[in-house]
Enzyme design. Structure first.
Site, short mmCIF file in Angstrom:
data_model
loop_
_atom_site.label_atom_id
_atom_site.label_comp_id
_atom_site.label_asym_id
_atom_site.label_seq_id
_atom_site.Cartn_x
_atom_site.Cartn_y
_atom_site.Cartn_z
N CYS A 109 92.61 139.98 52.69
CA CYS A 109 92.62 141.32 52.21
C CYS A 109 91.22 141.99 52.29
O CYS A 109 91.24 143.12 52.25
CB CYS A 109 93.29 141.18 50.87
SG CYS A 109 94.83 140.46 50.36
N CYS A 162 89.89 148.54 44.71
CA CYS A 162 88.38 147.90 44.17
C CYS A 162 88.36 147.86 42.96
O CYS A 162 87.90 147.07 42.20
CB CYS A 162 87.47 148.63 44.82
SG CYS A 162 87.63 148.85 46.66
#
Lengths: 126, 404
Positions: free
Chosen positions: A37, A106
């Site tokens: 990812c 994030c």
């Protein structure tokens, strides 16, 4: 990607990079994300008997905002109690770093890393 | 040395000052419409356009009457695929291309699939190439077009065009080549290579943006293509619209310079590229070269810096303009489909950086880039949990990751 000054500052001068001994009873380790990812965060918390986070370290594989999110997370958790650290929300990180929408994951990862590290610590105390 | 350093020449190239000089009169006093046959303003621009057409034809071994001006390689590719599919729809409806083609080709092919065509997307080998045998095996009695890139824009791998051209000729199928990356960089000879249609872009060869060319073979066979843009019947009906004279003049000058300087330039640029590659491989571990080690564009280098995410690496390299196959740099949040098609794992695709050298790249710049890249990769690896785990001997494939 055009980043705000806070992301750039954390990227250029990351706080608390490093590792603690995973085997240490007072250390909780959280590893979240996946290489395929494009981001993996390792967050480690050193927690004392009063459940206060005395120190924190991170290592992150990921883009600039992933590095900045984890760097910021280590700054924020230091000195907090475990319960206070669990209150940190990904949106707080988004706001502080002015992350663009495509980078919100994030901040989610950073929140998950804090939770995973605390969970690991709690397991060790059982 | 000026900063930042431009190392993204596979994306676009700066305008050569000699090209700008050739263009200037056509941006100022020589403004005539090249289609105006009735006065001197039109005559002078028409003459300039024909001179450019000859320069471009010479670069690829074609006749000047076989060059059609377009707005760029994307438009040329659209005309090649859609124009051939429509014109030859009675002959068949099958197109052969490859999984690693530029989006201009892939998206045109997908569009045609919605309009009655079938498309074979050939898989590529580990270096990113298709073989003539693969092409041959994919041909059916309905195949009307084979469309492949000469060299890949991300990884620089050069296709065996001449051999594939032979396969196409033997089968009597039209062969379109996307030469956006190769025109002006490595030799092209449409006769020797058996190419029937060829797409070129000016801005990848030190010409201006917004202008490109389409070579359409006139003899053996005479290729016909339905137009995509309709209008005044300019460019022999292949592409209507008032000609971008200044752009075309720049394109012609750029082609002329490439014809003269390509051979020496390829030697100089590939030496700099090899210096960069060798220095990085000797100073850093866990690097992986993407693309063919030998059969590749002289100006292209693509490396996966394992355990360091591409966007972060580019952020650290703020004085150097490069590009990455990392998902974080793409709008789709997917890593490079080219690397994926070659079998490069997603974890390595995220760490890839493309260095595109060019005519104006200097040895001093390359020295600076080597030092910077080595420094940034080491710094980021020091903070990479994956590098730490790999150094501890943990097999990253055996780890249970929390995919998100």
């Amino acid at each position: 990607m055009a980043y705000g000054p806070k992301v750039i500052d954390h990227f250029n001068n990351p706080r608390n990079v490093g590792s603690f001994d995973k085997g240490d009873q007072s250390v909780g380790t959280g590893v979240v994300g996946a290489p395929e990812c494009g981001d993996v965060m390792k967050l480690q918390l050193k927690i004392n008997s009063q459940n206060i986070i005395e120190d924190a370290k991170f290592k992150t594989f990921g883009c600039g905002s992933a590095i900045a999110s984890s760097s910021l997370a280590t700054e924020w958790v230091k000195g907090k109690s475990v319960d206070e650290a669990l209150q940190i929300k990904n949106t707080d990180i988004v706001n502080e770093l002015a992350l663009p929408p495509v980078k919100i994951h994030c901040s989610v990862l950073a929140e998950d890393a804090i939770k995973a590290a605390i969970e690991d610590y709690k397991k060790k105390q059982e | 040395m000026r900063l930042p350093i431009y190392l993204d020449n596979n994306s676009t190239t700066p305008l050569d000052p000699r090209v700008l000089e050739a263009m200037m009169p056509f941006l100022t006093e020589k403004f005539g419409n090249a289609a105006s046959r009735s006065h001197a303003f039109g005559w002078e621009t028409e003459e300039a356009v024909e001179k450019s057409r000859a320069s471009i034809a010479k670069l690829i071994g074609a006749n000047l009457k076989e060059i059609v001006f377009t707005s760029g390689a994307t438009e040329s590719i659209n005309i090649a695929l859609k124009g051939a599919a429509e014109m030859y729809s009675e002959k068949g409806n099958h197109i052969i291309t490859a999984a690693t083609e530029h989006k201009a080709t892939l998206d045109s092919a997908k569009y045609l699939e919605k309009h009655g065509c079938t498309v074979t997307y050939l898989p590529v080998d580990k270096f990113g190439a298709v073989s003539p045998e693969q092409v041959k095996a994919a041909i059916t009695d309905k195949t009307i077009l084979i469309s492949l890139m000469h060299a890949n824009n991300e990884i620089g791998t050069i296709h065996p065009i001449e051999e594939i051209g032979k396969v196409a000729k033997e089968a009597g199928i039209l062969f379109h080549v996307d030469a956006a990356q190769t025109a002006g960089k490595i030799p092209i000879d449409v006769e020797k290579m058996g190419i029937d249609i060829l797409s070129i872009s000016a801005h990848k060869m030190y010409g201006p943006k917004g202008v490109g060319g389409l070579y359409v073979r006139r003899t053996n066979p005479r290729v016909r293509l339905s137009p995509v843009v309709h209008g005044g019947g300019h460019e022999r009906g292949f592409r209507s619209g008032t000609l971008n004279v200044a752009g075309i003049v720049g394109f012609g000058k750029a082609a002329e310079l490439c014809s003269q300087e390509m051979a020496q330039e390829a030697v100089r640029v590939s030496a700099l590229r090899d210096k960069l590659k060798n220095a990085l491989f000797s100073q850093l571990d866990e690097l992986f070269l993407n693309g063919d080690p030998i059969k590749r564009l002289p100006n292209n280098l693509n490396i996966s810096f394992a355990f360091v995410e591409g966007e972060a690496l580019m952020m650290g390299l703020k004085e150097v303009a490069v590009s990455s196959g990392s998902a974080c740099t793409s709008a789709s949040l997917e890593p490079s489909y080219v690397l994926k098609a070659m079998g490069v794992g997603e974890e390595l695709a995220h760490t890839s950086i493309r260095f595109g050298l060019g005519r104006f790249t200097t040895a001093e710049e390359i020295d600076f880039v080597i030092e910077k890249v080595v420094g940034v990769v080491k710094k980021l690896r020091d903070m990479s949990p994956l590098y730490e785990m790999a150094k501890e001997g943990i097999d990253l494939k055996s780890v249970q990751w929390t995919t998100h």
